[in-house]
Design a protein around this motif. Structure first.
Motif, mmCIF file in Angstrom:
data_model
loop_
_atom_site.group_PDB
_atom_site.id
_atom_site.type_symbol
_atom_site.label_atom_id
_atom_site.label_comp_id
_atom_site.label_asym_id
_atom_site.label_seq_id
_atom_site.Cartn_x
_atom_site.Cartn_y
_atom_site.Cartn_z
ATOM 1 N N GLU A 59 0.742 -1.157 0.255
ATOM 2 C CA GLU A 59 -0.081 -0.008 -0.003
ATOM 3 C C GLU A 59 0.832 1.261 0.037
ATOM 4 O O GLU A 59 0.361 2.351 -0.496
ATOM 5 N N TYR A 60 1.942 1.038 0.654
ATOM 6 C CA TYR A 60 2.983 2.213 0.734
ATOM 7 C C TYR A 60 3.854 2.279 -0.615
ATOM 8 O O TYR A 60 3.876 1.464 -1.666
ATOM 9 N N THR A 61 4.163 3.780 -0.973
ATOM 10 C CA THR A 61 4.995 3.828 -2.264
ATOM 11 C C THR A 61 6.544 3.669 -2.088
ATOM 12 O O THR A 61 7.214 3.441 -3.323
ATOM 13 N N ASN A 62 6.994 3.708 -0.890
ATOM 14 C CA ASN A 62 8.509 3.611 -0.702
ATOM 15 C C ASN A 62 8.907 1.979 -0.517
ATOM 16 O O ASN A 62 8.026 1.067 -0.280
ATOM 17 N N SER A 63 9.869 1.725 -1.220
ATOM 18 C CA SER A 63 10.466 0.390 -1.097
ATOM 19 C C SER A 63 10.852 -0.177 0.329
ATOM 20 O O SER A 63 10.974 0.456 1.263
ATOM 21 N N MET A 64 10.897 -1.362 0.420
ATOM 22 C CA MET A 64 11.160 -2.177 1.309
ATOM 23 C C MET A 64 12.529 -2.861 1.486
ATOM 24 O O MET A 64 12.809 -3.237 0.469
ATOM 25 N N GLU A 65 13.356 -2.481 2.405
ATOM 26 C CA GLU A 65 14.699 -2.952 2.584
ATOM 27 C C GLU A 65 14.758 -4.542 3.114
ATOM 28 O O GLU A 65 14.152 -4.478 4.114
ATOM 29 N N THR A 66 15.546 -5.211 2.492
ATOM 30 C CA THR A 66 15.494 -6.503 2.999
ATOM 31 C C THR A 66 16.867 -7.428 2.651
ATOM 32 O O THR A 66 17.685 -6.737 2.087
ATOM 33 N N ARG A 67 17.130 -8.428 3.320
ATOM 34 C CA ARG A 67 18.232 -9.404 2.999
ATOM 35 C C ARG A 67 17.888 -10.711 2.617
ATOM 36 O O ARG A 67 16.779 -11.035 2.949
ATOM 37 N N PHE A 68 18.335 -11.074 1.520
ATOM 38 C CA PHE A 68 18.173 -12.459 1.140
ATOM 39 C C PHE A 68 19.194 -13.405 0.943
ATOM 40 O O PHE A 68 20.266 -12.879 0.934
ATOM 41 N N LEU A 69 18.987 -14.536 1.192
ATOM 42 C CA LEU A 69 20.044 -15.398 1.219
ATOM 43 C C LEU A 69 20.603 -15.773 -0.318
ATOM 44 O O LEU A 69 19.823 -16.366 -1.191
ATOM 45 N N LEU A 70 22.130 -15.764 -0.395
ATOM 46 C CA LEU A 70 22.527 -16.083 -1.564
ATOM 47 C C LEU A 70 23.125 -17.369 -1.754
ATOM 48 O O LEU A 70 23.120 -18.020 -2.551
ATOM 49 N N ALA A 71 23.904 -17.711 -0.548
ATOM 50 C CA ALA A 71 24.481 -19.310 -0.300
ATOM 51 C C ALA A 71 24.561 -19.467 1.304
ATOM 52 O O ALA A 71 24.185 -18.484 1.945
ATOM 53 N N ASP A 72 25.037 -20.511 1.597
ATOM 54 C CA ASP A 72 25.152 -20.653 2.966
ATOM 55 C C ASP A 72 25.810 -19.612 3.704
ATOM 56 O O ASP A 72 26.794 -19.071 3.292
#
Length: 130
Positions: A59-72
């Protein structure tokens, strides 16, 4: 041992040992499936929580910062713009894009199925051990 059709004690013990080995093999398979399901259920629930968060943030216009797993033990930061689509990894090199609502429905169904399967495996193990 004195019943007709029984052979020597050695062959009868061998038959019993084969049956015991089959039971142990079945038990090992059930334990492995149970362990796998116990790991899958929390993972699916975690993904459902992420989808709820994404649904609120769209619903918001600004982006969400996240971290995602690339490898172990290797993560990467990313900015995710508001979106109503997600991609779910189905396995066997298959990824499908879903609406958030569709993805939630699918994952809720998967949690229910996995829970039923876990209960079934536990019952099977109890029966086998008895």
């Amino acid at each position: 041992m004195k019943q007709p059709g029984n052979e020597t004690a050695g062959t009868e013990l061998k038959k019993l040992d084969e049956q015991y080995q089959k039971c142990k093999f079945t038990e090992l398979n059930l334990v492995q499936k149970k362990r796998r399901l116990k790991g899958e259920i929390p993972e699916i629930k975690q993904i459902l929580e992420i989808l709820k968060c994404m649904q609120k943030k769209k619903e918001y216009t600004n982006s969400m910062e996240t971290r995602f797993l690339l490898a172990d033990n290797l993560y990467c930061k990313a900015l995710v713009p508001p979106n109503d689509k997600v991609c779910l990894w189905l396995g066997a090199n298959v990824m499908i894009e879903y609406d958030i609502d569709e993805a939630q429905a699918l994952l809720k169904k998967n949690v229910t199925t996995a829970t039923k399967n876990l209960d079934s495996r536990e019952e099977d193990l109890d029966f086998l051990q008895d």
